[in-house]
Each structure stands twice: as structure tokens, then as C-alpha cells.
Enzyme design. Structure first.
Site, PDB file in Angstrom:
ATOM      1  N   CYS A   1       5.855  -5.949   0.456  1.00 29.59           N
ATOM      2  CA  CYS A   1       6.203  -4.559   0.149  1.00 29.59           C
ATOM      3  C   CYS A   1       5.948  -3.661   1.371  1.00 29.59           C
ATOM      4  O   CYS A   1       6.702  -3.736   2.329  1.00 29.59           O
ATOM      5  CB  CYS A   1       5.489  -4.085  -1.105  1.00 29.59           C
ATOM      6  SG  CYS A   1       6.417  -2.762  -1.906  1.00 29.59           S
TER       7      CYS A   1
ATOM      8  N   GLU B   1       3.157 -12.000  -5.549  1.00 29.73           N
ATOM      9  CA  GLU B   1       1.811 -12.332  -6.049  1.00 29.73           C
ATOM     10  C   GLU B   1       1.672 -12.160  -7.559  1.00 29.73           C
ATOM     11  O   GLU B   1       0.850 -12.812  -8.187  1.00 29.73           O
ATOM     12  CB  GLU B   1       0.746 -11.507  -5.313  1.00 29.73           C
ATOM     13  CG  GLU B   1       0.692 -10.011  -5.626  1.00 29.73           C
ATOM     14  CD  GLU B   1       1.648  -9.156  -4.797  1.00 29.73           C
ATOM     15  OE1 GLU B   1       2.633  -9.706  -4.254  1.00 29.73           O
ATOM     16  OE2 GLU B   1       1.418  -7.928  -4.700  1.00 29.73           O
TER      17      GLU B   1
ATOM     18  N   ARG C   1       8.888   2.960  -3.623  1.00 30.01           N
ATOM     19  CA  ARG C   1       9.835   4.061  -3.654  1.00 30.01           C
ATOM     20  C   ARG C   1      10.806   3.974  -2.472  1.00 30.01           C
ATOM     21  O   ARG C   1      11.939   4.400  -2.558  1.00 30.01           O
ATOM     22  CB  ARG C   1       9.053   5.371  -3.545  1.00 30.01           C
ATOM     23  CG  ARG C   1       9.551   6.496  -4.375  1.00 30.01           C
ATOM     24  CD  ARG C   1       8.660   7.719  -4.221  1.00 30.01           C
ATOM     25  NE  ARG C   1       7.416   7.613  -4.968  1.00 30.01           N
ATOM     26  CZ  ARG C   1       7.309   7.785  -6.276  1.00 30.01           C
ATOM     27  NH1 ARG C   1       8.375   8.040  -6.999  1.00 30.01           N
ATOM     28  NH2 ARG C   1       6.141   7.696  -6.884  1.00 30.01           N
TER      29      ARG C   1
ATOM     30  N   HIS D   1       6.961  -8.108  -4.913  1.00 30.54           N
ATOM     31  CA  HIS D   1       5.565  -8.573  -4.982  1.00 30.54           C
ATOM     32  C   HIS D   1       5.497  -9.974  -5.597  1.00 30.54           C
ATOM     33  O   HIS D   1       5.318 -10.097  -6.822  1.00 30.54           O
ATOM     34  CB  HIS D   1       4.746  -7.621  -5.858  1.00 30.54           C
ATOM     35  CG  HIS D   1       4.495  -6.298  -5.245  1.00 30.54           C
ATOM     36  ND1 HIS D   1       3.334  -5.986  -4.586  1.00 30.54           N
ATOM     37  CD2 HIS D   1       5.271  -5.190  -5.186  1.00 30.54           C
ATOM     38  CE1 HIS D   1       3.399  -4.738  -4.149  1.00 30.54           C
ATOM     39  NE2 HIS D   1       4.560  -4.232  -4.498  1.00 30.54           N
TER      40      HIS D   1
ATOM     41  N   GLY E   1       0.820  -1.216   0.000  1.00 31.75           N
ATOM     42  CA  GLY E   1       0.000   0.000   0.000  1.00 31.75           C
ATOM     43  C   GLY E   1       0.845   1.253   0.000  1.00 31.75           C
ATOM     44  O   GLY E   1       2.069   1.206   0.093  1.00 31.75           O
TER      45      GLY E   1
HETATM   46  N1  GLN Z   1       4.564   2.801   0.000  1.00 26.45           N
HETATM   47  C1  GLN Z   1       5.703   1.950   0.012  1.00 26.45           C
HETATM   48  C2  GLN Z   1       6.818   2.463  -0.910  1.00 26.45           C
HETATM   49  O1  GLN Z   1       6.567   3.233  -1.792  1.00 26.45           O
HETATM   50  C3  GLN Z   1       5.327   0.517  -0.331  1.00 26.45           C
HETATM   51  C4  GLN Z   1       4.761   0.338  -1.699  1.00 26.45           C
HETATM   52  C5  GLN Z   1       4.021  -0.963  -1.883  1.00 26.45           C
HETATM   53  O2  GLN Z   1       3.588  -1.598  -0.920  1.00 26.45           O
HETATM   54  N2  GLN Z   1       3.833  -1.370  -3.119  1.00 26.45           N
HETATM   55  O3  GLN Z   1       7.936   2.093  -0.772  1.00 26.45           O
END
Ligand code: GLN
Length: 534
Positions: free
Chosen positions: A383, A512, A465, A510, A356
Site C-alpha cells: 500500500c 497480509e 485513498r 493488503h 501507513g
Molecule cells: N496513505 C495512503 C493512501 O491513503 C496509503 C494507505 C495505506 O498504506 N493503507 O492511499
């Protein structure tokens, strides 16, 4: 093979009829007859890609190996076909306009007036034909997003009209529509389908095949009536009934002979019976699992199941391998607090903390993570889920009460998750994250992650990021949170585990996105296995 064949799929009457699943199912059937097939999605919205879209708008953003942020239908395509997609498989109106305007600025149109027809339509045609050009695919299936009649999708349908005219027997159009059942009249109604086909005809496209989405079985006379009113062969009207699982749909269409009619119309030799043994046996297994276990997925978009589509599919695939059905409780991270966490998680066999962006719901994710860590409940953090595991560990084990991600607190004295130097100057939000496939070297064979993958160099897709801040690595490892996977080129931490815990894995990537129906993802398989083992 001489020419690549092009199949266009349009939709009528309403959205959400399952064009993506129809495209994936038909492609699967043709693939199972020994052809190489790819699927492309054309999205009529003006965003250049769905990367900047809120998941509430459009569901999950699916990421490809080459780092494209794409529509979630590409996830279905990969899960069905078992072959990776790329940027070329998802094209939006925004991308089309962007490239036409860039060409105009460069003077490529040599002083001509730049117009929707032919310049926008030519660019659409170029993007469709691109997938056929390299000779990698025998068949390209192109799904046109939206519903016929939308102003937005007109240039796409016009491009389809032109290509059908130019390609002759090498192209066909399948139109998917709804055939509603009116309970009060006790009747199935074909009029909306007739109108929808009329709308297509008005813009010059005669569909070759109709697929009727229906909740009630259609008899032959309904199909024949539709065929007659819509200028379609009697054997070219198919039905798409409700199915217990999306994975059953290729078999339903095979039963009706959809692939054979498509291939005959395209003059594609029917060279072998479909090889669907593995697929069929997996579908059978879907319905033969007695054991049911509860797990929790904690995220902030849980009201919308499409927001975590790839995660729920990956869990589903992994559950099948473990011969168990998962009863997934989608827990809203904003609703988790210290007072209710035990109640929410006590009967769960495992906890997954979802990816997220942004601060909303973070504290709930941290509380759920802590509960899983302290109570030895198998945990998978993906993530942002991994970043939560790191923040929680820093706060509650290292005693750094203000530990945080720089994403949520710029001023924290302990940014255990921080932004990379090269990301700091970025102001544009679109396509500027760490995206796509990167290698990860697994340091130790005595880890959950090595046992899962069975190899020490893996490749997984990224979309983030922020990164684990190396300055805290030593202190973390001393207390038992180990960086078990690192990027071999940059040394960035890609995976963490907690020593002595039953199964606690956080991954910056990720997994998934790479789970497929026929080849479930090893990390999800291991996670579910840990969940159900005593
Ligand atoms: N917000 C977090 C980042 O940008 C994680 C991103 C994510 O879970 N896809 O690093």
C-alpha cells in the site's frame, strides 16, 4: 441443525488476557469437529469503527472482504478459522448508538422515550442474533471487549444476561480471568477471580465456564476452590498458561477438554474427533526450524507490535513454509537516513515497507526503498510501501526530483500518486477510502506476482485513498517499473515490479489480511523464498 448456539466470552481482572485468542481457539476446536462457526467482537468504545483510530490507540485496523474496518482480533479469527469475516463480525458501541439514533430520527420508536434499556440492549441483541439468523453458522462465539466492571461494557453484559435467559441451553458464558502468582508469598491468588465473578453476578450473569489465565501451573485444588466459590462445575474450570505461540493454544485447550465441556453444556452432539492434523503438524514445524534469517520491516508504528499484526503473522506463516525462522528487525522509518541506511540494511535478506498514512517517516521509507532497489535486495512494498516505491523510482530513475504523493504535497508538479476524482469532495474521514476486496488482473506470466499466485485473476483487500497516477505509467515502464497488475474494471494500477531486480514487488492492496496459519499467503511465501535464496 435446529438452533444456532451462542457462546459469550467476557474478561475479568485485567485486559490483555487473550480473550480473542481464547475465542479463536475454542471456535477452531468446535469447527474441527465438523461445525460451522463464526466469531464476533463487540467493542465498547464510541468510535463507529476502528477505521479512524490511530494504530497507537488500538493496534492495526483489520479490513474484511466487504470493506469493514474492524478490530485486529478479527484477523486472529480469520487466521485461526480460515473463513472470512464481515462487517457483522465487529460491532462497536458507536455503531449501536448510531443505528438507534438513526431509527429515532426516522420516528421508528413511535413516540416512545428511547433508553439504554431496552433500546440499546435490543440493538446489541439484534446484532448478536443476526449472525445466527441466516442459518450459515451452527455456533456463534461473541467476544465482549473490555473488562467486566467497566461502565462502557455494561449494556453489552446486560444484553448477554437477557440472551442467556431467553436462549437457555443454546447459550453459555465463558469468563476469562487472571490468577496472579505472588512471588513473595509463593502463592497463586484466586481472590481477583472470585471478585470478578461477583461483579458479573451483580449484573445478573452466572458464568458457566471459567478460564484462568496463569503464568504458573494450577493444581486441581486451586481449580476446585475456584469452582466452589464461583458456582461453576468442577470440570468447567480451565487454565490458560503461557504458550510459545498463539497457534499452540487450541491444542492446549483440546488437551484439557474445553471444547467437549462447552459442547456438552450446549447440547451439541460430539459427532467426530477434532480434525486438527494439519494444524498440529504446523505447530510442530514452528519449533523445528534451525535456519534463521534477518529481514527488515520499515514502518512508523514499529514501537507497537500490534500495529502491524497481520504483516508479522503473514511473514511468520510464510517463513514456516520456507522452513526458516525470520528474525524481523522493525526499523523506525523516521530514524532511517542516507548516512545510516547501509548500516541498517546491509545484513538484511529482504526489506518490507509497511502501509501507513500521513507524511511522518516517509523520507526514511523512500531511502530504505532506494537501498533495496539499488542493492538488489528482495523488496515488498504494501500500500503506502508500493506508493513509496513509485515515488522513489520517479525521483531517482526518472529524474523527477519533486515527485510525490498528493497526500504529502498538494502542490507538487509531479503527483505520481494522486487522489481519485471521486475522492476529492470527501470531507468525512470514516469509511470513505477504497475499502475491501477488488479484483486484480495480472498482465504477464513472466512476473514474480504471477509465479507467486499461479493465476492471473486475484482478489485482494484494499484500504487507501490515493492511487498510482496513470499519466506517468508510460515513462515508468520505459525505465523498467512495470504495472504488472491492474483492476480489470477501472484500470487502476494494483501492482508494480522492477524488471531485472531479484524480486521487487509493490502492491496497492493488503495481502497480509488474507494469510492464514493453515494457508499462508502466496505473495508472502514468494517474498520469503526470494529472501532466502542465494
Ligand atoms: N496513505 C495512503 C493512501 O491513503 C496509503 C494507505 C495505506 O498504506 N493503507 O492511499
Amino acid at each position: 441443525m435446529a438452533n444456532t448456539k451462542f457462546i459469550f466470552i467476557t474478561g475479568g481482572v485485567t485486559s490483555s488476557l487473550g480473550k480473542g485468542i481464547l475465542a479463536a481457539s475454542l471456535a477452531k476446536l468446535i469447527q474441527s469437529r465438523g461445525y460451522s462457526v463464526t466469531i464476533q467482537k463487540l467493542d465498547p468504545y464510541l468510535n463507529v469503527d476502528p477505521g479512524t483510530l490511530n494504530p497507537y490507540e488500538h493496534g492495526e485496523c483489520f479490513v474484511t472482504d466487504d470493506g469493514a474496518e474492524t478490530d485486529l482480533d478479527l484477523g486472529h479469527y480469520e487466521r485461526f478459522l480460515n473463513v472470512p469475516t464481515s462487517q457483522a463480525n465487529n460491532v462497536t458501541t458507536g455503531r449501536i448508538y448510531q443505528s438507534v439514533i438513526n431509527k429515532e430520527r426516522k420516528g421508528d420508536y413511535l413516540g416512545k422515550t428511547v433508553q439504554i434499556i431496552p433500546h440499546i440492549t435490543d440493538e446489541i441483541k439484534r446484532c448478536i442474533m443476526l449472525l445466527g439468523k441466516k442459518g450459515d453458522y451452527d455456533v456463534v462465539v461473541t467476544e465482549i471487549g473490555g473488562v467486566v466492571g467497566d461502565i462502557e461494557s455494561l449494556p453489552f453484559i446486560e444484553a448477554v444476561r437477557q440472551l442467556k435467559w431467553e436462549l437457555g441451553n443454546d447459550a453459555l458464558c465463558i469468563h476469562l480471568t487472571l490468577v496472579p502468582y505472588l512471588a513473595a508469598a509463593g502463592e497463586i491468588k484466586t481472590k481477583p477471580t472470585q471478585h470478578s465473578v461477583k461483579q458479573l453476578l451483580e449484573i445478573g450473569v452466572q458464568p458457566d465456564i471459567l478460564v484462568l489465565r496463569t503464568e504458573h501451573e494450577l493444581n486441581l485444588s486451586v481449580r476446585h476452590k475456584v469452582a466452589l466459590f464461583c458456582n461453576v462445575d468442577r470440570n468447567s474450570v480451565f487454565e490458560s498458561p503461557d504458550a510459545r505461540s498463539i497457534y499452540e493454544i487450541p491444542l492446549i485447550f483440546k488437551e484439557q477438554g474445553l471444547d467437549e465441556v462447552v459442547m456438552t453444556k450446549l447440547r451439541l452432539p460430539i459427532k467426530q474427533e477434532p480434525n486438527l492434523e494439519l494444524w498440529t503438524s504446523k505447530v510442530e514445524r514452528l519449533y523445528n526450524r534451525d535456519r534463521v534469517e534477518k529481514i527488515a520491516v520499515v514502518g512508523k508504528y514499529v514501537e507497537l507490535p500490534d500495529a502491524y499484526k497481520s504483516i508479522s503473522e503473514a511473514l511468520n506463516h510464510a517463513a514456516m513454509v520456507n522452513n526458516v525462522k525470520l528474525d524481523i528487525e522493525w526499523i523506525h522509518s523516521e530514524k532511517v537516513n542516507d548516512a545510516n541506511v547501509a548500516e541498517l540494511l546491509k545484513d538484511k535478506k529482504a526489506v518490507l515497507v509497511a502501509p501507513g498514512f500521513g507524511h511522518r517517516g516517509i523520507e526514511g521509507k523512500l531511502i530504505a526503498t532506494r537501498y533495496a532497489r539499488e542493492n538488489n535486495i528482495p523488496f515488498l512494498g504494501i500500500c503506502l510501501g508500493m506508493q513509496c516505491a513509485v515515488i522513489e523510482f520517479a525521483r531517482n530513475v526518472l529524474g523527477l526530483a519533486d515527485a510525490n504523493s498528493a497526500e504529502f504535497d498538494h502542490a507538487t508538479a509531479n503527483p505520481v500518486i494522486d487522489i481519485m476524482e471521486q475522492q476529492k469532495s470527501i470531507t468525512n474521514m470514516g469509511h470513505t477510502m477504497r475499502l475491501g476486496s477488488y479484483p486484480c488482473k495480472i498482465s504477464d506470466k513472466d512476473t514474480n506476482i504471477f509465479r507467486a499466485y499461479g493465476e492471473d485473476l486475484i482478489h485482494e483487500r484494499h484500504r487507501h485513498r490515493y492511487e498510482f497516477n496513470d499519466n506517468y505509467l508510460e515513462a515508468m515502464e520505459q525505465k523498467g517499473m512495470i504495472a504488472v497488475g491492474k483492476n480489470p474494471d477501472t484500470d487502476l494500477v494494483e501492482a508494480v515490479e522492477i524488471k531485472g531486480h531479484k524480486w521487487f514487488v509493490g502492491v496497492q492492496f493488503h495481502p497480509e489480511y488474507k494469510s492464514r496459519f493453515e494457508t499462508p499467503h502466496p505473495l508472502f511465501v514468494a517474498f520469503v523464498k526470494a529472501a532466502i535464496s542465494e
